[in-house]
Design an enzyme around this catalytic site. Structure first.
Site, PDB file in Angstrom:
ATOM      1  N   LYS A   1      67.626  15.293 -10.776  1.00  0.00           N
ATOM      2  CA  LYS A   1      68.643  16.296 -10.465  1.00  0.00           C
ATOM      3  C   LYS A   1      69.815  15.594  -9.808  1.00  0.00           C
ATOM      4  O   LYS A   1      69.644  14.903  -8.806  1.00  0.00           O
ATOM      5  CB  LYS A   1      68.025  17.324  -9.508  1.00  0.00           C
ATOM      6  CG  LYS A   1      68.889  18.514  -9.205  1.00  0.00           C
ATOM      7  CD  LYS A   1      68.042  19.586  -8.536  1.00  0.00           C
ATOM      8  CE  LYS A   1      68.801  20.875  -8.374  1.00  0.00           C
ATOM      9  NZ  LYS A   1      67.903  22.010  -8.140  1.00  0.00           N
TER      10      LYS A   1
ATOM     11  N   TYR B   1      58.710  15.454 -14.186  1.00  0.00           N
ATOM     12  CA  TYR B   1      59.238  16.053 -15.406  1.00  0.00           C
ATOM     13  C   TYR B   1      58.209  17.027 -15.973  1.00  0.00           C
ATOM     14  O   TYR B   1      57.111  16.620 -16.346  1.00  0.00           O
ATOM     15  CB  TYR B   1      59.562  14.944 -16.411  1.00  0.00           C
ATOM     16  CG  TYR B   1      59.912  15.428 -17.794  1.00  0.00           C
ATOM     17  CD1 TYR B   1      60.838  16.452 -17.990  1.00  0.00           C
ATOM     18  CD2 TYR B   1      59.324  14.844 -18.914  1.00  0.00           C
ATOM     19  CE1 TYR B   1      61.156  16.882 -19.259  1.00  0.00           C
ATOM     20  CE2 TYR B   1      59.643  15.269 -20.190  1.00  0.00           C
ATOM     21  CZ  TYR B   1      60.564  16.287 -20.356  1.00  0.00           C
ATOM     22  OH  TYR B   1      60.877  16.717 -21.619  1.00  0.00           O
ATOM     23  N   ALA B   2      58.556  18.305 -15.985  1.00  0.00           N
ATOM     24  CA  ALA B   2      57.668  19.321 -16.559  1.00  0.00           C
ATOM     25  C   ALA B   2      57.938  19.364 -18.062  1.00  0.00           C
ATOM     26  O   ALA B   2      58.906  19.964 -18.516  1.00  0.00           O
ATOM     27  CB  ALA B   2      57.915  20.678 -15.911  1.00  0.00           C
TER      28      ALA B   2
ATOM     29  N   GLU C   1      62.829  31.416 -15.475  1.00  0.00           N
ATOM     30  CA  GLU C   1      63.619  30.195 -15.694  1.00  0.00           C
ATOM     31  C   GLU C   1      63.283  29.118 -14.673  1.00  0.00           C
ATOM     32  O   GLU C   1      63.529  27.933 -14.907  1.00  0.00           O
ATOM     33  CB  GLU C   1      65.122  30.476 -15.608  1.00  0.00           C
ATOM     34  CG  GLU C   1      65.678  31.354 -16.704  1.00  0.00           C
ATOM     35  CD  GLU C   1      65.739  32.824 -16.302  1.00  0.00           C
ATOM     36  OE1 GLU C   1      64.772  33.326 -15.667  1.00  0.00           O
ATOM     37  OE2 GLU C   1      66.745  33.470 -16.612  1.00  0.00           O
TER      38      GLU C   1
ATOM     39  N   ASP D   1      63.233  24.463  -8.596  1.00  0.00           N
ATOM     40  CA  ASP D   1      64.506  24.946  -8.076  1.00  0.00           C
ATOM     41  C   ASP D   1      64.385  25.589  -6.695  1.00  0.00           C
ATOM     42  O   ASP D   1      64.367  26.818  -6.551  1.00  0.00           O
ATOM     43  CB  ASP D   1      65.159  25.927  -9.054  1.00  0.00           C
ATOM     44  CG  ASP D   1      66.671  25.929  -8.869  1.00  0.00           C
ATOM     45  OD1 ASP D   1      67.138  25.473  -7.811  1.00  0.00           O
ATOM     46  OD2 ASP D   1      67.385  26.371  -9.783  1.00  0.00           O
TER      47      ASP D   1
ATOM     48  N   SER E   1      74.370  21.507  -9.839  1.00  0.00           N
ATOM     49  CA  SER E   1      73.622  20.311 -10.210  1.00  0.00           C
ATOM     50  C   SER E   1      73.345  20.266 -11.701  1.00  0.00           C
ATOM     51  O   SER E   1      73.420  21.280 -12.392  1.00  0.00           O
ATOM     52  CB  SER E   1      72.290  20.283  -9.467  1.00  0.00           C
ATOM     53  OG  SER E   1      71.476  21.355  -9.904  1.00  0.00           O
TER      54      SER E   1
ATOM     55  N   ASP F   1      64.310  33.022  -5.268  1.00  0.00           N
ATOM     56  CA  ASP F   1      64.889  33.134  -6.612  1.00  0.00           C
ATOM     57  C   ASP F   1      63.831  32.822  -7.679  1.00  0.00           C
ATOM     58  O   ASP F   1      64.092  32.088  -8.626  1.00  0.00           O
ATOM     59  CB  ASP F   1      66.095  32.201  -6.749  1.00  0.00           C
ATOM     60  CG  ASP F   1      66.947  32.534  -7.975  1.00  0.00           C
ATOM     61  OD1 ASP F   1      66.824  33.664  -8.512  1.00  0.00           O
ATOM     62  OD2 ASP F   1      67.734  31.665  -8.400  1.00  0.00           O
TER      63      ASP F   1
END
Ligand code: ADE
Length: 332
Positions: free
Chosen positions: A63, A115-116, A163, A177, A46, A159
């Protein structure tokens, strides 16, 4: 019916119908409802764009996944789970990137996300080298609260890493994510482990990377995910231990020259604390980085909070009821 037909003109005469562009309608959105800007994230299946809603001017992170690629790489199941997890968390006000809507066209799938504004946690750690203790403690506490909410819904991230931890406009943390999540069946607390992980030492780098996309990123992956692909909330607690270590020391605990050697270190619990690492933090990390996942701090806790983690001396001074309303301490 005749009654209905009479009612309509009378109602319409009271106020003219609104112009459709001023009031966003409830019908399915399309890519034409947004102006797409720069790329702000890139995954293996993505791309995340900064985008602006043309009706409201509000910014979102969209995304975009290419259908052809998802079919070819057989990632459909992951996309479905990601959407499911995001929907399960959509009524949780803080701690997670929020899913506003989804739509698709012939070639692509779209996830409209909050939106961060301040991006990933990782560059902040790398920029200052390591966090002051109060900063590390604060973000560790926000992370614990987010894990409590996720895990109480049966969602395991699998995960977690700096990041995938984003910062909003007020520097509060948002987990992002969810492409790797496992959603536990409410009836079955521990699901039947999937087939054993392939012996990666024989496979090519490319194959190894593809297999790794199942289990997460090398440095933060738990030993049970590496060995048996076992699905347990404790894998996220392992990652929490790695992230606390990294916020304080500047680097993740398990680092090898390549993925295979990093895995070897994880499986042997081969890591060290740098000199000067605070004692309370060391004790907490040691209680999270335990090879036997059933012995990690928090796994025995009942209820929807990780009481044993909250009560650990590392978190002395944290007011768990108000952390999320406080302004985070400044990173410097
Ligand atoms: N990168 C990936 N997702 C993002 C989001 N929701 N906000 C900001 N950056 C991102």
């Amino acid at each position: 019916s005749p009654a209905k037909m009479q009612a309509r003109p009378a109602a319409a005469a009271l106020s003219p119908p609104p112009v459709s562009t001023t009031i966003p309608n409830k019908s399915k959105r399309t890519a034409q409802d947004y102006i797409f800007g720069k790329v702000i994230g890139d995954g293996c299946y993505s791309t995340v764009f900064l985008a602006k809603d043309i009706h409201t001017g509000k910014e979102y992170a969209i995304k975009v996944c290419e259908k052809r690629h998802i079919i070819k790489e057989k990632k459909g199941e992951y996309i479905k789970r990601e959407k499911e997890a995001l929907n399960m968390l959509s009524n949780v006000p803080k701690g997670f990137v929020r899913l506003y809507c989804t739509f698709q066209d012939a070639e692509r799938l779209y996830f409209v996300l909050s939106y961060a504004k301040n991006g990933e946690l990782l560059p902040y750690i790398n920029k200052v080298g390591s966090f002051e203790l109060d900063v590390a403690k604060y973000y560790a506490a926000e992370l614990v609260l987010a894990l409590e909410k996720m895990h109480s819904k049966g969602i395991i991230h699998r995960d977690l890493k700096p990041e995938n931890i984003l910062l909003d406009e007020n520097m509060h943390l948002q987990i992002a994510d969810f492409g790797t999540v496992k959603i536990l069946d409410p009836e079955v607390i521990r699901t039947i482990p999937e087939a054993n992980i392939e012996d990666n030492s024989q496979s090519t780098e490319r194959e190894r990377r593809r297999n790794m996309s199942f289990v997460g990123t090398a440095q933060y992956v738990s030993p049970e995910l590496l060995r048996h692909r076992e699905d347990t909330r404790a894998s996220d607690l392992w990652a929490l231990g790695c992230i606390i270590y990294q916020m304080i020391s500047g680097l993740p605990p398990f680092r090898g020259p390549n993925e295979f050697l990093t895995f070897q270190k994880i499986l042997k619990l081969d890591y060290e604390f740098p000199e000067g690492f605070p004692a309370d933090a060391k004790d907490l990390v040691e209680k999270l980085l335990i090879l036997d996942h059933t012995k990690r701090l928090g796994v025995e806790d009942k209820g929807e909070t990780y009481e044993s983690i909250r009560k650990h001396p590392f978190f002395n001074g944290i007011d768990w009821d108000t952390v999320l309303e406080q302004s985070p301490p400044t990173i410097n």
